[in-house]
Design an enzyme around this catalytic site. Structure first.
Site, PDB file in Angstrom:
ATOM      1  N   LYS A   1     -11.217 -11.680 -13.869  1.00 56.76           N
ATOM      2  CA  LYS A   1     -10.607 -10.830 -12.846  1.00 56.76           C
ATOM      3  C   LYS A   1     -10.906  -9.348 -13.100  1.00 56.76           C
ATOM      4  O   LYS A   1     -11.048  -8.566 -12.148  1.00 56.76           O
ATOM      5  CB  LYS A   1      -9.096 -11.072 -12.804  1.00 56.76           C
TER       6      LYS A   1
ATOM      7  N   TYR B   1      -9.591 -15.906 -18.112  1.00 55.41           N
ATOM      8  CA  TYR B   1      -9.176 -15.623 -16.739  1.00 55.41           C
ATOM      9  C   TYR B   1      -9.045 -14.121 -16.514  1.00 55.41           C
ATOM     10  O   TYR B   1      -9.541 -13.578 -15.512  1.00 55.41           O
ATOM     11  CB  TYR B   1      -7.843 -16.306 -16.451  1.00 55.41           C
TER      12      TYR B   1
END
Length: 281
Positions: free
Chosen positions: A158, A154
Protein backbone atom coordinates in the site's frame (compact mmCIF):
# COMPACT_ATOMS: atom_id res chain seq x y z
CA UNK A 1 -27.66 4.54 -25.86
CA UNK A 2 -30.43 6.64 -24.30
CA UNK A 3 -29.88 10.31 -23.52
CA UNK A 4 -30.26 9.52 -19.81
CA UNK A 5 -27.44 7.01 -20.08
CA UNK A 6 -25.35 9.48 -22.09
CA UNK A 7 -25.25 12.01 -19.26
CA UNK A 8 -24.44 9.54 -16.47
CA UNK A 9 -20.83 9.05 -15.43
CA UNK A 10 -19.33 5.64 -16.19
CA UNK A 11 -17.45 4.17 -13.25
CA UNK A 12 -15.27 1.02 -13.25
CA UNK A 13 -14.61 -0.53 -9.83
CA UNK A 14 -12.42 -3.57 -9.15
CA UNK A 15 -12.90 -5.99 -6.28
CA UNK A 16 -16.70 -5.74 -5.91
CA UNK A 17 -17.41 -9.07 -4.23
CA UNK A 18 -20.28 -9.05 -1.74
CA UNK A 19 -19.36 -7.83 1.73
CA UNK A 20 -16.39 -5.77 0.61
CA UNK A 21 -15.60 -2.08 0.26
CA UNK A 22 -15.79 -2.27 -3.54
CA UNK A 23 -19.32 -3.64 -3.33
CA UNK A 24 -20.38 -0.79 -1.04
CA UNK A 25 -18.74 1.73 -3.37
CA UNK A 26 -20.64 0.25 -6.33
CA UNK A 27 -23.96 0.73 -4.53
CA UNK A 28 -23.07 4.26 -3.50
CA UNK A 29 -22.00 5.28 -7.03
CA UNK A 30 -25.25 3.80 -8.37
CA UNK A 31 -27.22 5.84 -5.82
CA UNK A 32 -25.33 8.91 -7.13
CA UNK A 33 -26.80 8.35 -10.61
CA UNK A 34 -23.73 6.69 -12.13
CA UNK A 35 -23.44 3.72 -14.47
CA UNK A 36 -21.38 1.23 -12.49
CA UNK A 37 -19.19 -1.39 -14.14
CA UNK A 38 -18.65 -3.63 -11.12
CA UNK A 39 -15.89 -6.19 -11.54
CA UNK A 40 -14.49 -9.14 -9.65
CA UNK A 41 -12.77 -12.41 -10.49
CA UNK A 42 -16.19 -14.09 -10.41
CA UNK A 43 -19.47 -12.50 -11.49
CA UNK A 44 -21.38 -14.77 -9.11
CA UNK A 45 -19.59 -13.12 -6.16
CA UNK A 46 -21.42 -9.88 -7.02
CA UNK A 47 -24.92 -11.38 -7.25
CA UNK A 48 -26.35 -8.82 -4.82
CA UNK A 49 -25.69 -6.06 -7.39
CA UNK A 50 -27.65 -7.78 -10.12
CA UNK A 51 -31.08 -6.43 -9.17
CA UNK A 52 -30.78 -3.24 -11.23
CA UNK A 53 -29.73 -4.12 -14.75
CA UNK A 54 -29.91 -0.51 -15.92
CA UNK A 55 -27.40 0.63 -13.29
CA UNK A 56 -24.96 -2.24 -12.66
CA UNK A 57 -22.94 -3.91 -15.40
CA UNK A 58 -21.16 -6.91 -13.93
CA UNK A 59 -17.94 -8.03 -15.55
CA UNK A 60 -15.40 -10.70 -14.71
CA UNK A 61 -11.98 -9.11 -14.29
CA UNK A 62 -8.74 -10.57 -12.99
CA UNK A 63 -6.34 -7.72 -12.21
CA UNK A 64 -3.44 -10.18 -12.50
CA UNK A 65 -4.16 -10.65 -16.20
CA UNK A 66 -3.22 -8.09 -18.87
CA UNK A 67 -5.69 -9.71 -21.27
CA UNK A 68 -8.56 -9.64 -18.77
CA UNK A 69 -7.99 -5.93 -18.07
CA UNK A 70 -7.76 -5.03 -21.75
CA UNK A 71 -10.93 -6.98 -22.58
CA UNK A 72 -13.00 -5.26 -19.89
CA UNK A 73 -11.78 -1.79 -20.81
CA UNK A 74 -12.46 -2.48 -24.50
CA UNK A 75 -15.92 -3.80 -23.66
CA UNK A 76 -16.76 -0.70 -21.62
CA UNK A 77 -15.52 1.62 -24.36
CA UNK A 78 -17.58 -0.24 -26.97
CA UNK A 79 -20.69 -0.05 -24.80
CA UNK A 80 -20.45 3.49 -23.41
CA UNK A 81 -17.76 5.24 -25.44
CA UNK A 82 -16.05 6.61 -22.35
CA UNK A 83 -14.71 5.91 -18.87
CA UNK A 84 -15.17 8.72 -16.36
CA UNK A 85 -13.96 7.20 -13.09
CA UNK A 86 -11.76 4.20 -12.27
CA UNK A 87 -11.56 2.87 -8.72
CA UNK A 88 -8.68 0.50 -8.03
CA UNK A 89 -10.06 -1.33 -5.02
CA UNK A 90 -9.09 -4.98 -5.61
CA UNK A 91 -6.56 -6.06 -3.02
CA UNK A 92 -5.40 -8.90 -0.80
CA UNK A 93 -4.11 -9.04 2.74
CA UNK A 94 -0.88 -10.80 3.67
CA UNK A 95 -0.16 -11.55 7.31
CA UNK A 96 3.03 -13.06 8.67
CA UNK A 97 6.59 -12.36 9.89
CA UNK A 98 8.84 -11.07 7.12
CA UNK A 99 11.65 -13.48 7.98
CA UNK A 100 9.49 -16.52 7.24
CA UNK A 101 6.65 -15.50 4.95
CA UNK A 102 6.83 -17.28 1.55
CA UNK A 103 8.08 -15.04 -1.24
CA UNK A 104 5.27 -16.36 -3.42
CA UNK A 105 2.81 -14.69 -1.02
CA UNK A 106 4.79 -11.46 -1.18
CA UNK A 107 4.76 -11.55 -4.98
CA UNK A 108 1.02 -12.24 -5.11
CA UNK A 109 0.31 -9.32 -2.77
CA UNK A 110 2.30 -6.85 -4.84
CA UNK A 111 0.97 -8.24 -8.12
CA UNK A 112 -2.60 -7.68 -6.90
CA UNK A 113 -2.31 -4.50 -4.85
CA UNK A 114 0.27 -2.64 -6.94
CA UNK A 115 0.71 -4.08 -10.43
CA UNK A 116 -3.00 -4.88 -10.69
CA UNK A 117 -3.81 -1.21 -10.19
CA UNK A 118 -1.15 -0.17 -12.70
CA UNK A 119 -2.54 -2.58 -15.32
CA UNK A 120 -5.93 -0.90 -15.20
CA UNK A 121 -4.48 2.61 -15.00
CA UNK A 122 -2.35 2.10 -18.10
CA UNK A 123 -5.34 0.63 -19.95
CA UNK A 124 -7.70 3.55 -19.24
CA UNK A 125 -5.40 6.57 -19.29
CA UNK A 126 -5.20 6.84 -23.12
CA UNK A 127 -9.01 7.04 -23.29
CA UNK A 128 -9.14 9.66 -20.55
CA UNK A 129 -6.38 11.72 -22.15
CA UNK A 130 -8.28 11.75 -25.45
CA UNK A 131 -11.17 13.45 -23.63
CA UNK A 132 -8.96 15.61 -21.35
CA UNK A 133 -11.09 14.35 -18.50
CA UNK A 134 -11.27 11.57 -15.93
CA UNK A 135 -10.67 10.48 -12.36
CA UNK A 136 -8.42 7.69 -11.11
CA UNK A 137 -9.05 6.58 -7.55
CA UNK A 138 -6.63 4.30 -5.71
CA UNK A 139 -7.64 2.63 -2.46
CA UNK A 140 -4.61 2.73 -0.16
CA UNK A 141 -4.47 2.06 3.58
CA UNK A 142 -3.53 3.81 6.81
CA UNK A 143 -1.30 0.80 7.54
CA UNK A 144 1.11 2.27 4.99
CA UNK A 145 1.61 5.25 7.31
CA UNK A 146 2.93 3.26 10.25
CA UNK A 147 3.85 -0.30 9.32
CA UNK A 148 3.77 -2.58 12.34
CA UNK A 149 4.70 -6.20 12.98
CA UNK A 150 3.07 -9.03 11.00
CA UNK A 151 1.62 -6.79 8.27
CA UNK A 152 4.83 -5.62 6.64
CA UNK A 153 4.05 -7.05 3.20
CA UNK A 154 0.57 -5.55 3.00
CA UNK A 155 1.76 -2.20 4.38
CA UNK A 156 4.63 -2.12 1.90
CA UNK A 157 2.32 -2.82 -1.04
CA UNK A 158 0.00 0.00 0.00
CA UNK A 159 2.94 2.35 0.61
CA UNK A 160 4.06 1.60 -2.96
CA UNK A 161 0.56 2.37 -4.22
CA UNK A 162 0.57 5.66 -2.29
CA UNK A 163 3.87 6.65 -3.94
CA UNK A 164 2.60 5.74 -7.40
CA UNK A 165 -0.55 7.75 -6.75
CA UNK A 166 1.47 10.84 -5.81
CA UNK A 167 3.50 10.60 -9.02
CA UNK A 168 0.43 9.96 -11.17
CA UNK A 169 -1.38 12.96 -9.72
CA UNK A 170 1.32 15.31 -11.01
CA UNK A 171 1.97 13.45 -14.28
CA UNK A 172 -1.71 13.34 -15.30
CA UNK A 173 -2.76 16.82 -14.17
CA UNK A 174 -1.78 18.44 -17.51
CA UNK A 175 -4.23 16.09 -19.23
CA UNK A 176 -7.18 17.07 -17.04
CA UNK A 177 -7.16 13.82 -15.06
CA UNK A 178 -7.64 13.90 -11.28
CA UNK A 179 -5.86 11.25 -9.19
CA UNK A 180 -7.25 10.60 -5.73
CA UNK A 181 -5.74 8.57 -2.90
CA UNK A 182 -8.39 7.06 -0.61
CA UNK A 183 -6.80 5.95 2.66
CA UNK A 184 -9.18 3.84 4.76
CA UNK A 185 -8.76 3.18 8.43
CA UNK A 186 -10.73 0.30 9.90
CA UNK A 187 -13.83 -0.35 7.79
CA UNK A 188 -16.31 -3.16 8.38
CA UNK A 189 -15.89 -5.54 5.45
CA UNK A 190 -15.01 -9.11 4.58
CA UNK A 191 -11.27 -8.35 4.52
CA UNK A 192 -10.85 -9.95 7.95
CA UNK A 193 -12.35 -13.21 6.71
CA UNK A 194 -10.28 -13.21 3.53
CA UNK A 195 -7.14 -12.40 5.51
CA UNK A 196 -7.73 -15.35 7.83
CA UNK A 197 -8.45 -17.61 4.84
CA UNK A 198 -5.18 -16.48 3.27
CA UNK A 199 -3.35 -16.90 6.58
CA UNK A 200 -4.55 -20.51 6.88
CA UNK A 201 -2.43 -21.35 3.83
CA UNK A 202 0.76 -20.08 5.44
CA UNK A 203 3.41 -22.53 6.67
CA UNK A 204 3.86 -23.23 10.36
CA UNK A 205 6.08 -20.54 11.83
CA UNK A 206 9.35 -21.77 13.31
CA UNK A 207 11.19 -18.67 14.45
CA UNK A 208 7.98 -16.94 15.55
CA UNK A 209 5.99 -19.83 16.91
CA UNK A 210 5.44 -18.18 20.30
CA UNK A 211 3.83 -15.21 18.51
CA UNK A 212 1.43 -17.35 16.50
CA UNK A 213 -1.73 -16.19 18.30
CA UNK A 214 -0.79 -12.52 17.95
CA UNK A 215 0.03 -12.96 14.25
CA UNK A 216 -3.33 -14.60 13.56
CA UNK A 217 -5.16 -11.91 15.54
CA UNK A 218 -3.61 -9.29 13.24
CA UNK A 219 -5.81 -10.57 10.42
CA UNK A 220 -8.90 -9.39 12.33
CA UNK A 221 -7.33 -6.13 13.53
CA UNK A 222 -9.31 -3.89 11.18
CA UNK A 223 -12.66 -5.47 12.07
CA UNK A 224 -13.09 -4.27 15.65
CA UNK A 225 -16.37 -2.96 17.08
CA UNK A 226 -15.44 0.66 16.28
CA UNK A 227 -14.75 0.02 12.60
CA UNK A 228 -16.84 2.28 10.37
CA UNK A 229 -19.66 0.49 8.44
CA UNK A 230 -18.75 -0.03 4.79
CA UNK A 231 -21.89 1.74 3.52
CA UNK A 232 -21.12 4.85 5.58
CA UNK A 233 -17.53 4.79 4.40
CA UNK A 234 -18.59 4.38 0.76
CA UNK A 235 -21.09 7.22 0.85
CA UNK A 236 -18.51 9.66 2.20
CA UNK A 237 -15.86 8.52 -0.26
CA UNK A 238 -18.17 8.78 -3.27
CA UNK A 239 -19.30 12.26 -2.20
CA UNK A 240 -15.64 13.33 -2.14
CA UNK A 241 -14.83 11.73 -5.51
CA UNK A 242 -17.84 13.25 -7.26
CA UNK A 243 -16.84 16.82 -6.39
CA UNK A 244 -15.79 19.01 -9.31
CA UNK A 245 -12.43 19.45 -7.62
CA UNK A 246 -11.95 16.25 -5.59
CA UNK A 247 -9.37 16.08 -2.81
CA UNK A 248 -5.99 14.52 -3.55
CA UNK A 249 -6.09 12.60 -0.25
CA UNK A 250 -9.16 11.42 1.62
CA UNK A 251 -8.88 9.34 4.79
CA UNK A 252 -11.46 8.15 7.30
CA UNK A 253 -12.25 5.21 9.53
CA UNK A 254 -10.97 3.99 12.87
CA UNK A 255 -7.21 4.50 13.37
CA UNK A 256 -7.00 6.98 10.48
CA UNK A 257 -6.12 9.86 12.81
CA UNK A 258 -3.82 8.03 15.21
CA UNK A 259 -1.80 6.41 12.43
CA UNK A 260 -1.49 9.75 10.64
CA UNK A 261 -0.02 11.10 13.86
CA UNK A 262 2.30 8.10 14.21
CA UNK A 263 3.57 8.71 10.69
CA UNK A 264 5.11 11.97 11.91
CA UNK A 265 6.55 10.59 15.16
CA UNK A 266 10.30 9.94 15.51
CA UNK A 267 11.25 6.37 14.62
CA UNK A 268 12.43 5.56 18.13
CA UNK A 269 8.99 6.49 19.52
CA UNK A 270 7.20 4.26 17.00
CA UNK A 271 9.59 1.39 17.71
CA UNK A 272 9.05 1.83 21.45
CA UNK A 273 5.27 1.61 21.07
CA UNK A 274 5.39 -1.44 18.81
CA UNK A 275 8.00 -3.21 20.95
CA UNK A 276 5.92 -2.57 24.05
CA UNK A 277 2.92 -4.19 22.35
CA UNK A 278 5.10 -7.08 21.20
CA UNK A 279 6.26 -7.80 24.73
CA UNK A 280 2.64 -8.48 25.72
CA UNK A 281 2.38 -11.37 23.26
Amino acid sequence: MSMDTFYKQVVIITGCSSGGIGNALARSFAASNCLVVATARSVSSMADLNDKHDVYFLRELDVLSDQSVREVVSNVMDKFGRIDVVVNNAGVQCIGPLAEIPLSSVENTFNTNVYGSMRLIQAVVPHMISRKKGKIVNIGSVSALAAGPWSGVYSASKAALHALTDSLRVELKPFGIDVINIVPGSVKSNIGKTAVASYSKMPEWKLYKKYEAAIKDRAYFSQGPKAIPSDEFANMVVAAIMKKNPPSWFSLGQYSTILAIMYHLPIFVKDFLYNKALMKC
